[in-house]
Design a protein around this motif. Structure first.
Motif, PDB file in Angstrom:
ATOM      1  N   GLY A  77       5.958  11.439 -10.864  1.00  0.00           N
ATOM      2  CA  GLY A  77       7.004  10.453 -10.625  1.00  0.00           C
ATOM      3  C   GLY A  77       7.241  10.200  -9.156  1.00  0.00           C
ATOM      4  N   LEU A  78       7.245  11.257  -8.353  1.00  0.00           N
ATOM      5  CA  LEU A  78       7.448  11.095  -6.917  1.00  0.00           C
ATOM      6  C   LEU A  78       6.289  10.335  -6.278  1.00  0.00           C
ATOM      7  N   THR A  79       5.069  10.635  -6.696  1.00  0.00           N
ATOM      8  CA  THR A  79       3.899   9.944  -6.156  1.00  0.00           C
ATOM      9  C   THR A  79       3.928   8.461  -6.518  1.00  0.00           C
ATOM     10  N   ALA A  80       4.297   8.143  -7.759  1.00  0.00           N
ATOM     11  CA  ALA A  80       4.397   6.742  -8.180  1.00  0.00           C
ATOM     12  C   ALA A  80       5.546   6.032  -7.474  1.00  0.00           C
ATOM     13  N   ALA A  81       6.679   6.708  -7.314  1.00  0.00           N
ATOM     14  CA  ALA A  81       7.835   6.089  -6.657  1.00  0.00           C
ATOM     15  C   ALA A  81       7.530   5.760  -5.203  1.00  0.00           C
ATOM     16  N   SER A  82       6.711   6.572  -4.547  1.00  0.00           N
ATOM     17  CA  SER A  82       6.328   6.286  -3.167  1.00  0.00           C
ATOM     18  C   SER A  82       5.549   4.982  -3.076  1.00  0.00           C
ATOM     19  N   VAL A  83       4.631   4.766  -4.024  1.00  0.00           N
ATOM     20  CA  VAL A  83       3.877   3.502  -4.059  1.00  0.00           C
ATOM     21  C   VAL A  83       4.820   2.338  -4.366  1.00  0.00           C
ATOM     22  N   ALA A  84       5.783   2.550  -5.248  1.00  0.00           N
ATOM     23  CA  ALA A  84       6.727   1.490  -5.591  1.00  0.00           C
ATOM     24  C   ALA A  84       7.596   1.109  -4.383  1.00  0.00           C
ATOM     25  N   LEU A  85       7.994   2.091  -3.578  1.00  0.00           N
ATOM     26  CA  LEU A  85       8.766   1.796  -2.366  1.00  0.00           C
ATOM     27  C   LEU A  85       7.951   0.950  -1.396  1.00  0.00           C
ATOM     28  N   ALA A  86       6.687   1.314  -1.223  1.00  0.00           N
ATOM     29  CA  ALA A  86       5.824   0.517  -0.344  1.00  0.00           C
ATOM     30  C   ALA A  86       5.619  -0.880  -0.910  1.00  0.00           C
ATOM     31  N   ASP A  87       5.494  -0.995  -2.228  1.00  0.00           N
ATOM     32  CA  ASP A  87       5.322  -2.292  -2.864  1.00  0.00           C
ATOM     33  C   ASP A  87       6.561  -3.163  -2.676  1.00  0.00           C
ATOM     34  N   ALA A  88       7.742  -2.534  -2.613  1.00  0.00           N
ATOM     35  CA  ALA A  88       8.991  -3.262  -2.400  1.00  0.00           C
ATOM     36  C   ALA A  88       9.194  -3.657  -0.942  1.00  0.00           C
ATOM     37  N   GLY A  89       8.343  -3.168  -0.049  1.00  0.00           N
ATOM     38  CA  GLY A  89       8.493  -3.486   1.369  1.00  0.00           C
ATOM     39  C   GLY A  89       9.556  -2.675   2.068  1.00  0.00           C
ATOM     40  N   VAL A  90       9.973  -1.567   1.502  1.00  0.00           N
ATOM     41  CA  VAL A  90      10.966  -0.711   2.143  1.00  0.00           C
ATOM     42  C   VAL A  90      10.281   0.026   3.304  1.00  0.00           C
ATOM     43  N   PRO A  91      10.785  -0.113   4.533  1.00  0.00           N
ATOM     44  CA  PRO A  91      10.116   0.537   5.671  1.00  0.00           C
ATOM     45  C   PRO A  91      10.242   2.057   5.603  1.00  0.00           C
ATOM     46  N   MET A  92       9.117   2.739   5.742  1.00  0.00           N
ATOM     47  CA  MET A  92       9.077   4.200   5.689  1.00  0.00           C
ATOM     48  C   MET A  92       8.181   4.717   6.807  1.00  0.00           C
ATOM     49  N   ARG A  93       8.381   5.978   7.162  1.00  0.00           N
ATOM     50  CA  ARG A  93       7.508   6.602   8.152  1.00  0.00           C
ATOM     51  C   ARG A  93       6.109   6.795   7.595  1.00  0.00           C
ATOM     52  N   ASP A  94       6.003   7.039   6.307  1.00  0.00           N
ATOM     53  CA  ASP A  94       4.721   7.179   5.633  1.00  0.00           C
ATOM     54  C   ASP A  94       4.991   7.316   4.141  1.00  0.00           C
ATOM     55  N   LEU A  95       3.935   7.235   3.360  1.00  0.00           N
ATOM     56  CA  LEU A  95       4.050   7.528   1.936  1.00  0.00           C
ATOM     57  C   LEU A  95       4.341   9.015   1.740  1.00  0.00           C
ATOM     58  N   ARG A 106      -5.486  -2.759  -3.510  1.00  0.00           N
ATOM     59  CA  ARG A 106      -5.836  -3.617  -4.649  1.00  0.00           C
ATOM     60  C   ARG A 106      -4.717  -4.612  -4.950  1.00  0.00           C
ATOM     61  N   ARG A 107      -3.496  -4.182  -4.733  1.00  0.00           N
ATOM     62  CA  ARG A 107      -2.344  -5.050  -5.016  1.00  0.00           C
ATOM     63  C   ARG A 107      -2.283  -6.234  -4.048  1.00  0.00           C
ATOM     64  N   TYR A 108      -2.608  -6.009  -2.783  1.00  0.00           N
ATOM     65  CA  TYR A 108      -2.408  -7.038  -1.774  1.00  0.00           C
ATOM     66  C   TYR A 108      -3.699  -7.560  -1.144  1.00  0.00           C
ATOM     67  N   SER A 109      -4.839  -7.079  -1.577  1.00  0.00           N
ATOM     68  CA  SER A 109      -6.080  -7.604  -1.021  1.00  0.00           C
ATOM     69  C   SER A 109      -6.335  -9.008  -1.566  1.00  0.00           C
ATOM     70  N   VAL A 110      -6.838  -9.867  -0.723  1.00  0.00           N
ATOM     71  CA  VAL A 110      -7.108 -11.255  -1.085  1.00  0.00           C
ATOM     72  C   VAL A 110      -8.541 -11.577  -0.683  1.00  0.00           C
ATOM     73  N   THR A 111      -9.309 -12.112  -1.608  1.00  0.00           N
ATOM     74  CA  THR A 111     -10.683 -12.491  -1.328  1.00  0.00           C
ATOM     75  C   THR A 111     -10.742 -13.967  -0.938  1.00  0.00           C
ATOM     76  N   ALA A 141      -0.195  -0.515  -8.658  1.00  0.00           N
ATOM     77  CA  ALA A 141       1.017  -1.010  -7.992  1.00  0.00           C
ATOM     78  C   ALA A 141       1.363  -2.396  -8.499  1.00  0.00           C
ATOM     79  N   GLY A 142       2.661  -2.727  -8.456  1.00  0.00           N
ATOM     80  CA  GLY A 142       3.111  -4.067  -8.821  1.00  0.00           C
ATOM     81  C   GLY A 142       2.976  -4.387 -10.291  1.00  0.00           C
ATOM     82  N   VAL A 143       3.423  -3.496 -11.157  1.00  0.00           N
ATOM     83  CA  VAL A 143       3.249  -3.699 -12.601  1.00  0.00           C
ATOM     84  C   VAL A 143       4.461  -4.345 -13.256  1.00  0.00           C
ATOM     85  N   LEU A 144       5.592  -4.425 -12.557  1.00  0.00           N
ATOM     86  CA  LEU A 144       6.801  -5.035 -13.117  1.00  0.00           C
ATOM     87  C   LEU A 144       7.168  -6.263 -12.299  1.00  0.00           C
ATOM     88  N   ARG A 145       7.454  -7.363 -12.976  1.00  0.00           N
ATOM     89  CA  ARG A 145       7.746  -8.609 -12.281  1.00  0.00           C
ATOM     90  C   ARG A 145       9.161  -8.635 -11.730  1.00  0.00           C
TER      91      ARG A 145
END
Length: 278
Positions: free
Chosen positions: A143-161, A239-244, A36-40
């Protein structure tokens, strides 16, 4: 035409011990990796490698819908553009959209329209771009599976992936996640997508013929695989948003030194003020 039919009938896709051409069992997925989060510059993005498929998804929005006559005063539009790069297949594909790309774009848009909270963003558009860099069957599911992760990465509110996988029939055996040879020379292919939390089916297509029992088995295989993919999607977002603690210490500014106490002023003795004092 006769030569093609001869190749199709003579193609043995399952060996005597029940293994497929790539060594998998009937109920095994191809290797899958999601990032997730591969494009700036995109609001949200994801990259997936699924077998020989390599697919990039990007999401922009919610943003003002253009042209303006498409704007809905009550809800947002969910628009998808699925495209295969000319170099994604062995025989160079003609650039630009074709009938297949338009159809896949439409069904993916409808799948996400059922899970995005569109009412929260009237007069806007959520734009999804899916680019297939390398194709090896099952690109719409990838493509659909990747787009679902991209929507979540964009912060678009969804009922679920949304998670997608396909099953089909090869040499009379129902198998999970067909590769290119199995898709080309198999008996049937059935891609589907579900909302794992509710079990709702948001995409279901079939190419070929399956009996009722074969269809039920194919659905069971796809749903079981979709739940495994669901965990991979969530892991990619973690992995995209975890912070140590080390990351926090690196990013936090250095602690400020405590202020030094000022020394008390030195008062002269009374004798310095003369015999009468002040």
């Amino acid at each position: 035409m006769g030569d093609i039919e001869h190749i199709e009938k003579g193609m043995k896709l399952i060996t005597a011990n029940g293994r497929r051409l790539d060594g998998r069992k009937a109920d095994e997925l191809r290797p899958v990796r999601i990032e997730a989060g591969v494009l700036r510059r995109a609001d949200g993005s994801a990259y997936i490698e699924w077998g020989g498929n390599k697919v990039l998804a990007a999401v922009y929005g919610p943003r003002e819908a253009h042209p303006r006559h498409l704007q809905d005063p009550a809800r947002a539009l969910v628009q998808c553009r699925y495209n295969m790069a000319p170099f994604s297949v062995s025989d160079r594909k003609r650039p630009g959209p074709d009938r297949r790309s338009v159809e896949i774009s439409k069904v993916i848009s409808e799948a996400f329209s059922s899970v995005v909270f569109k009412e929260q963003f009237p007069r806007t558009s959520v734009d999804i771009f899916i680019e297939v860099l390398q194709a090896d069957a099952g690109t719409r599911c990838a493509g659909l599976t990747a787009a679902s992760v991209a929507l979540a990465d964009a912060g678009v509110p969804m009922r679920d992936l949304v998670t997608s996988c396909a099953s089909g029939k090869i040499n009379g055996v129902v198998c999970l996640d067909l590769n290119k040879e199995e898709d080309n020379f198999g008996d049937a292919d059935c891609p589907m997508a579900i909302v794992p939390r509710t079990g709702e089916v948001v995409l279901l297509q079939m190419d070929g013929h399956l009996t009722y029992d074969e269809f039920q088995k194919a659905m069971q295989l796809s749903i079981g695989a979709a739940h495994r993919l669901y965990e991979m999607q969530r892991d990619a977002l973690r992995r995209r948003y975890s912070v140590t603690l080390e990351d926090i210490l690196k990013e936090s500014p250095p602690a400020r030194a405590p202020p030094m106490e000022e020394p008390e002023p030195h008062l002269p003795p009374e004798d310095d003020f003369g015999p009468e004092g002040i």
